[in-house]
Design an enzyme around this catalytic site. Structure first.
Site, mmCIF file in Angstrom:
data_model
loop_
_atom_site.group_PDB
_atom_site.id
_atom_site.type_symbol
_atom_site.label_atom_id
_atom_site.label_comp_id
_atom_site.label_asym_id
_atom_site.label_seq_id
_atom_site.Cartn_x
_atom_site.Cartn_y
_atom_site.Cartn_z
ATOM 1 N N ARG A 266 0.817 -1.207 0.000
ATOM 2 C CA ARG A 266 0.000 0.000 0.000
ATOM 3 C C ARG A 266 0.851 1.257 0.000
ATOM 4 O O ARG A 266 0.349 2.353 -0.281
ATOM 5 C CB ARG A 266 -0.934 0.001 1.217
ATOM 6 C CG ARG A 266 -1.953 -1.133 1.248
ATOM 7 C CD ARG A 266 -3.061 -0.954 0.235
ATOM 8 N NE ARG A 266 -3.791 0.273 0.427
ATOM 9 C CZ ARG A 266 -4.766 0.437 1.318
ATOM 10 N NH1 ARG A 266 -5.103 -0.572 2.115
ATOM 11 N NH2 ARG A 266 -5.399 1.591 1.420
ATOM 12 N N ASP B 26 -0.863 -7.586 10.327
ATOM 13 C CA ASP B 26 -2.319 -7.634 10.241
ATOM 14 C C ASP B 26 -2.898 -7.616 11.657
ATOM 15 O O ASP B 26 -2.766 -8.603 12.401
ATOM 16 C CB ASP B 26 -2.740 -8.907 9.507
ATOM 17 C CG ASP B 26 -4.243 -8.992 9.283
ATOM 18 O OD1 ASP B 26 -4.980 -8.126 9.795
ATOM 19 O OD2 ASP B 26 -4.681 -9.939 8.601
ATOM 20 N N ASN C 206 -5.236 4.252 15.519
ATOM 21 C CA ASN C 206 -6.160 4.687 14.481
ATOM 22 C C ASN C 206 -6.777 3.523 13.711
ATOM 23 O O ASN C 206 -7.906 3.635 13.232
ATOM 24 C CB ASN C 206 -5.409 5.599 13.501
ATOM 25 C CG ASN C 206 -6.182 5.841 12.229
ATOM 26 O OD1 ASN C 206 -7.009 6.740 12.141
ATOM 27 N ND2 ASN C 206 -5.909 5.031 11.196
ATOM 28 N N TYR D 56 -19.396 -3.736 15.406
ATOM 29 C CA TYR D 56 -18.572 -2.528 15.321
ATOM 30 C C TYR D 56 -18.900 -1.583 16.480
ATOM 31 O O TYR D 56 -17.997 -1.048 17.123
ATOM 32 C CB TYR D 56 -18.827 -1.836 13.990
ATOM 33 C CG TYR D 56 -18.127 -0.506 13.835
ATOM 34 C CD1 TYR D 56 -16.801 -0.446 13.418
ATOM 35 C CD2 TYR D 56 -18.794 0.694 14.094
ATOM 36 C CE1 TYR D 56 -16.147 0.777 13.277
ATOM 37 C CE2 TYR D 56 -18.153 1.917 13.946
ATOM 38 C CZ TYR D 56 -16.831 1.950 13.545
ATOM 39 O OH TYR D 56 -16.198 3.155 13.411
ATOM 40 N N LYS E 92 -16.295 -0.210 19.490
ATOM 41 C CA LYS E 92 -15.987 1.188 19.734
ATOM 42 C C LYS E 92 -16.356 1.612 21.158
ATOM 43 O O LYS E 92 -15.680 2.467 21.752
ATOM 44 C CB LYS E 92 -16.671 2.070 18.694
ATOM 45 C CG LYS E 92 -16.047 1.953 17.306
ATOM 46 C CD LYS E 92 -14.559 2.315 17.320
ATOM 47 C CE LYS E 92 -13.936 2.307 15.946
ATOM 48 N NZ LYS E 92 -12.495 2.656 15.970
ATOM 49 N N VAL F 275 -16.601 10.619 8.159
ATOM 50 C CA VAL F 275 -15.851 11.348 7.134
ATOM 51 C C VAL F 275 -15.720 10.512 5.856
ATOM 52 O O VAL F 275 -15.772 9.284 5.894
ATOM 53 C CB VAL F 275 -14.448 11.742 7.658
ATOM 54 C CG1 VAL F 275 -14.579 12.762 8.778
ATOM 55 C CG2 VAL F 275 -13.667 10.525 8.133
ATOM 56 N N THR G 172 -13.897 8.730 3.844
ATOM 57 C CA THR G 172 -12.760 7.864 3.572
ATOM 58 C C THR G 172 -13.270 6.595 2.894
ATOM 59 O O THR G 172 -14.482 6.436 2.675
ATOM 60 C CB THR G 172 -12.040 7.490 4.874
ATOM 61 O OG1 THR G 172 -12.975 6.798 5.731
ATOM 62 C CG2 THR G 172 -11.527 8.736 5.593
#
Length: 237
Positions: A37, A54, A80, A135, A139, A166, A168
């Site tokens: 990447r 990973d 992040n 998810y 969080k 946002v 992304t």
């Protein structure tokens, strides 16, 4: 100049955060899952270093911690990296930040990426062992971890950040929030000393916000840390 690690920094908010910090003159180590990447040689030259692994794999998380530790004690670690879908979500979003925090030397500052969706997360920690966490659960739990560390580790500040929805790759092109504002709070927390609160904040666009009440509950914080220790075999302290 600070030494800063940013996980999940090959693209999106992580890359934007790392780039802003490097532009400000800091020594930035980035974590990526796949070195392919990193395609821009000029971009790669900006980093102090790169760690690879990973974060959906527990063995690989140990490897990331070992690679990162070779750079010494970080001033700031920004957790992040994140994914949206189960079953990887809880491993990448909660377990990996926990393990990296436990396995690496204590930094001066810890920053964990949360989400407004943590407010609909569950306090049923049985979902961790069962592999059924959503998810939203992941969080809530990483937010709880961030706020737990704020009161447990003297000399280390710890915060959770909601970057907003946002545009992304993860958020989607139609996401309504501001992309630049999505990383500015992390950069600010990583480099400024005058934040109020100094530690234990849940932030959205540089403003403290009230998190889910469970994230502030000392009993739930303790249960979460014990569940993560049991699941990973890695003690926090």
């Amino acid at each position: 100049m600070a030494l800063i690690l940013v996980t999940g920094a090959s693209s999106g908010l992580g890359h934007n955060t790392a780039s802003a910090l490097a532009d400000d003159g800091h020594e930035v180590v980035i974590h990526v899952r796949n070195p392919a990447r990193i395609t821009d040689a000029g971009d790669a030259a900006r980093w102090k270093g790169v760690v690879i692994g990973d974060l959906a794999d527990l063995d690989a998380i140990h490897g990331v911690a070992r690679q990162a530790s070779e750079f010494g004690r970080f001033d700031t670690v920004i957790h992040n990296a994140g994914v949206l879908h189960s079953p990887e979500a809880v491993t990448v979003n909660t377990i990996a930040p926990y393990m990296l925090t436990a396995l690496m030397s204590k930094p001066a500052r810890l920053i964990y990426l949360s989400s407004s969706m943590h407010r609909t997360g569950s306090t049923d920690l049985g979902r961790l062992a069962a592999g059924t966490a959503s998810y939203d659960d992941s969080k809530l739990w990483v937010t709880t971890l961030a706020l737990a560390l704020a009161s447990r580790w003297e000399g280390t500040s710890s915060h959770a950040v909601d970057p907003g929805w946002v545009p992304t790759r993860m958020g989607g092109a139609g996401a309504p929030d501001d992309l630049t504002a999505g990383h500015q709070t992390q950069v600010w927390l990583a480099t400024h000393h005058d934040t109020i609160p100094h530690t234990g904040g849940y932030w959205y666009h540089q403003q403290p916000q009230p998190p889910h009440p469970a994230a502030l509950d000392a009993e739930f914080q303790g249960h979460l840390i014990q569940a993560l220790k049991h699941h990973t075999g890695v003690p926090l302290d």
